[in-house]
Motif scaffolding. Structure first.
Motif, short mmCIF file in Angstrom:
data_model
loop_
_atom_site.label_atom_id
_atom_site.label_comp_id
_atom_site.label_asym_id
_atom_site.label_seq_id
_atom_site.Cartn_x
_atom_site.Cartn_y
_atom_site.Cartn_z
N VAL A 54 0.87 -1.19 0.00
CA VAL A 54 0.00 0.00 0.00
C VAL A 54 0.89 1.23 0.00
O VAL A 54 1.89 1.28 0.72
N TYR A 55 0.51 2.20 -0.79
CA TYR A 55 1.27 3.44 -0.89
C TYR A 55 0.41 4.58 -0.36
O TYR A 55 -0.78 4.67 -0.67
N LEU A 56 1.02 5.44 0.43
CA LEU A 56 0.30 6.55 1.06
C LEU A 56 0.98 7.86 0.68
O LEU A 56 2.19 8.00 0.85
N TYR A 114 1.89 12.28 10.21
CA TYR A 114 2.08 11.10 9.38
C TYR A 114 0.76 10.35 9.23
O TYR A 114 0.04 10.13 10.21
N CYS A 115 0.49 9.93 8.03
CA CYS A 115 -0.61 9.02 7.75
C CYS A 115 -0.05 7.60 7.79
O CYS A 115 1.07 7.35 7.32
N ALA A 116 -0.82 6.66 8.35
CA ALA A 116 -0.38 5.27 8.42
C ALA A 116 -1.56 4.34 8.18
O ALA A 116 -2.70 4.69 8.50
N TRP A 174 3.44 3.63 5.98
CA TRP A 174 3.54 5.02 6.44
C TRP A 174 3.74 5.95 5.26
O TRP A 174 4.43 5.61 4.29
N GLY A 175 3.15 7.14 5.39
CA GLY A 175 3.43 8.20 4.43
C GLY A 175 4.72 8.91 4.79
O GLY A 175 5.37 8.59 5.78
N GLN A 176 5.05 9.90 3.98
CA GLN A 176 6.33 10.60 4.14
C GLN A 176 6.29 11.68 5.21
O GLN A 176 7.33 12.16 5.64
N GLY A 177 5.10 12.04 5.65
CA GLY A 177 4.96 13.08 6.66
C GLY A 177 4.76 14.45 6.04
O GLY A 177 5.27 14.75 4.96
N THR A 178 4.00 15.29 6.73
CA THR A 178 3.76 16.66 6.29
C THR A 178 3.84 17.57 7.51
O THR A 178 3.29 17.27 8.57
N GLN A 179 4.53 18.70 7.35
CA GLN A 179 4.75 19.61 8.48
C GLN A 179 3.54 20.50 8.69
O GLN A 179 3.02 21.11 7.74
#
Length: 124
Positions: A2-4, A95-97, A114-119
């Motif tokens: 799965v890709y996020l 982070y989205c997971a 996990w996604g890459q994260g967003t500030q």
């Protein structure tokens, strides 16, 4: 697999709003839940909110109840989190997971992808 892919972070003054999005692709039929976590500098990663992939039941951390709202668009396999009345203490990388199991969803270890994260920065 799965890709996020996350989007929607940024800088906002106290009391402002942001909407984060997490687009899922790949083997989404394996998913049981999607969660949003956040991590501030020098702190551990913590749960913010979760939503079941089927049934849409939700969970919120006490610190964000009645301010943050998580939802899912089944047509696009996208999970949104509307964040209102933002406070400086909400500043963190979000982070989205995604999890293929349905228990212990407040723990980062329950999540497989996990996604890459967003500030998100809340400041004047």
């Amino acid at each position: 697999q799965v890709y996020l892919v996350e989007s929607g972070g940024g800088l906002v003054p106290p009391g402002g709003s942001l909407r984060l999005s997490c687009a899922a692709s790949g083997s989404t039929y394996d998913l049981r839940a999607v969660g949003w976590f956040r991590q501030a500098p020098g702190k551990e990663r913590e749960i913010v909110a979760t939503i079941r992939w089927i049934g849409d039941s939700t969970y919120y951390a006490d610190s964000v109840k009645d301010r943050f709202f998580i939802s899912k668009d089944d047509a696009s396999n996208t999970v949104h989190m509307q964040m209102n009345d933002l406070r400086p203490e909400d500043t963190a990388v979000y982070y989205c997971a995604a999890a293929t199991r349905g228990w212990d969803l407040w723990l980062p270890s329950a999540y497989d992808y996990w996604g890459q994260g967003t500030q998100v920065t809340v400041s004047t």
